[in-house]
Design a protein around this motif. Structure first.
Motif, PDB file in Angstrom:
ATOM      1  N   LEU A 162       1.052  -1.407   0.220  1.00 37.08           N
ATOM      2  CA  LEU A 162       0.536   0.332  -0.048  1.00 37.08           C
ATOM      3  C   LEU A 162       0.389   1.288   0.279  1.00 37.08           C
ATOM      4  CD1 LEU A 162      -3.080  -0.643   2.768  1.00 37.08           C
ATOM      5  CD2 LEU A 162      -3.052  -1.022  -0.047  1.00 37.08           C
ATOM      6  N   LYS A 165       0.277   3.784  -3.281  1.00 38.75           N
ATOM      7  CA  LYS A 165      -0.838   4.513  -2.806  1.00 38.75           C
ATOM      8  C   LYS A 165      -0.876   5.040  -1.299  1.00 38.75           C
ATOM      9  CE  LYS A 165      -4.955   5.438  -3.605  1.00 38.75           C
ATOM     10  NZ  LYS A 165      -4.945   6.663  -4.305  1.00 38.75           N
ATOM     11  N   PHE A 184      -8.777   6.666   0.329  1.00 38.32           N
ATOM     12  CA  PHE A 184      -9.355   4.985   0.687  1.00 38.32           C
ATOM     13  C   PHE A 184     -10.392   4.557   0.459  1.00 38.32           C
ATOM     14  CE2 PHE A 184      -5.562   2.504   2.704  1.00 38.32           C
ATOM     15  CZ  PHE A 184      -4.465   2.913   1.696  1.00 38.32           C
ATOM     16  N   ILE A 189     -10.485   0.657  -0.817  1.00 41.68           N
ATOM     17  CA  ILE A 189      -9.217  -0.173  -0.324  1.00 41.68           C
ATOM     18  C   ILE A 189     -10.023   0.125   1.869  1.00 41.68           C
ATOM     19  CG2 ILE A 189      -7.488   0.024   1.006  1.00 41.68           C
ATOM     20  CD1 ILE A 189      -6.652   2.097  -1.539  1.00 41.68           C
ATOM     21  N   GLN A 345      -2.586   0.184  -7.138  1.00 40.29           N
ATOM     22  CA  GLN A 345      -4.194  -0.104  -7.135  1.00 40.29           C
ATOM     23  C   GLN A 345      -4.661  -1.154  -8.076  1.00 40.29           C
ATOM     24  OE1 GLN A 345      -5.785   0.336  -4.002  1.00 40.29           O
ATOM     25  NE2 GLN A 345      -3.667   0.520  -4.016  1.00 40.29           N
TER      26      GLN A 345
END
Length: 348
Positions: A162, A165, A184, A189, A345
């Motif tokens: 992650l 991101k 998110f 997410i 992602q």
């Protein structure tokens, strides 16, 4: 497995409590990175002692908590494997090492999720912490439709996948952590919470959080949206009122006013609020559909309130606009002006 756990601690002019935090994390087998975010020379000794337990990275000037977290994540990205788990920990002793370790284990079980250490915030909590978290919790719920109990917690764990991101999300100071939650939610997410102990030393007087400046940064996006909506509302309401006073039927007055105000709202939101770089053709067509749907809903609701609810035409208009504001915010943020996904992602 503990060797794969990396604790990341942003620190600005900390006291000796930081050393206790480091010792406890080290005892549990964690690698530790401390980012000195431009502390004055008087605090050099603490960071020298901290280097016994952790790798210390120094910002020459204060850049903010968000910037310090990003510096630490870049270090982890460059020097640790993709299978490591990162947990961010505050430097002021608010977080127990046991809770940090527990969050790391949860992140291992949910590698694509953000794990939040959620404080219950019930007893013995400073008033400004209770107030601040209550407001941000409400704003976040209205903005995303997602319920998060503790939006301001600094104890967060996540897998290294992650990090790209997280590095792409804007924000250099306290607003960064709120931006992460907003982004998110928009990207769907997963955000998971687990309860942790609440620790406040001397009612949290050591916190560098500025209630007014940092709160303004945290709420900036929704405040910009509110300002845009308010300007559009004024355009809408003034035109509606003028047409009503000119004896135009309220349905026609509402439709005409909404068309003009919707055009103003689209321009403001695309350019200034969401700063979208998406295709104008695509976003405009989506916005037209949204505006048409909200116009239909607004007109039906207005008619119900006036004809069946017996509410004054002017008051009914205000009630409709408040309801449509919340609908429009959520749909524009999550669908029309959403940022494109990063490569990391898209690969998940």
């Amino acid at each position: 497995m503990e060797s794969k756990f990396v604790a990341l601690i942003p620190a600005f002019e900390p006291d000796a409590v930081l050393l206790e935090v480091l010792a406890q994390l080290k005892e549990r087998g964690m690698e530790i990175i401390v980012v000195d975010d431009g502390s004055k020379a008087a605090f050099a000794e603490i960071f020298t002692r901290a280097s016994v337990f952790a790798k210390v990275i120094t910002h020459m000037v204060n850049k903010g908590k968000g910037a310090a977290l990003k510096t630490g994540m870049r270090e982890i990205q460059e020097n640790y494997g993709q299978d490591c788990v990162i947990v961010t920990v505050d430097a002021d002793g608010q977080h127990r090492a046991e809770d940090a370790l527990r969050l790391c284990h949860m992140a291992m079980q949910h590698p694509t999720a953000l794990i939040l250490g959620s404080r219950r915030l019930e007893r013995n909590v400073p008033l400004r912490s209770q107030f601040g978290n209550t407001i941000t919790r409400l704003v976040y719920r209205l903005s995303t439709g997602i319920k998060v109990h503790d939006t301001q917690t600094g104890l967060r764990a996540f897998g290294a996948s992650l990090v790209p991101k997280l590095l792409s999300i804007p924000g250099e100071r306290y607003e960064y952590e709120m931006n992460v939650l907003l982004e998110f939610a928009k990207e769907k997410i997963p955000i998971l919470e687990t309860e942790i102990d609440t620790i406040y030393i001397d009612h949290n007087v050591a916190s560098h959080f500025d209630v007014w400046k940092d709160s303004a940064r945290i709420y900036k996006e929704i405040l910009k949206f509110s300002a845009s909506s308010f300007i559009s509302f004024l355009v809408d309401y003034i035109l509606y009122s003028l047409l009503i006073f000119a004896n135009v039927n309220f349905r026609i007055a509402n439709i005409g006013a909404r068309i003009i105000s919707a055009t103003v709202n689209y321009i403001l939101n695309r350019k200034y609020v969401f700063q979208s770089k998406s295709s104008i053709t695509k976003s405009a067509s989506q916005y037209v559909l949204l505006a048409a749907a909200i116009l239909f809903f607004n007109t039906v609701l207005l008619e119900l309130l006036i004809d069946y609810g017996g509410i004054n035409q002017m008051l009914a208009k205000i009630c409709c606009e408040l309801i449509c504001f919340l609908l429009s915010w959520g749909i524009q943020r999550c669908l029309i002006f959403r940022r494109k996904k990063t490569t990391a992602q898209e690969g998940r």
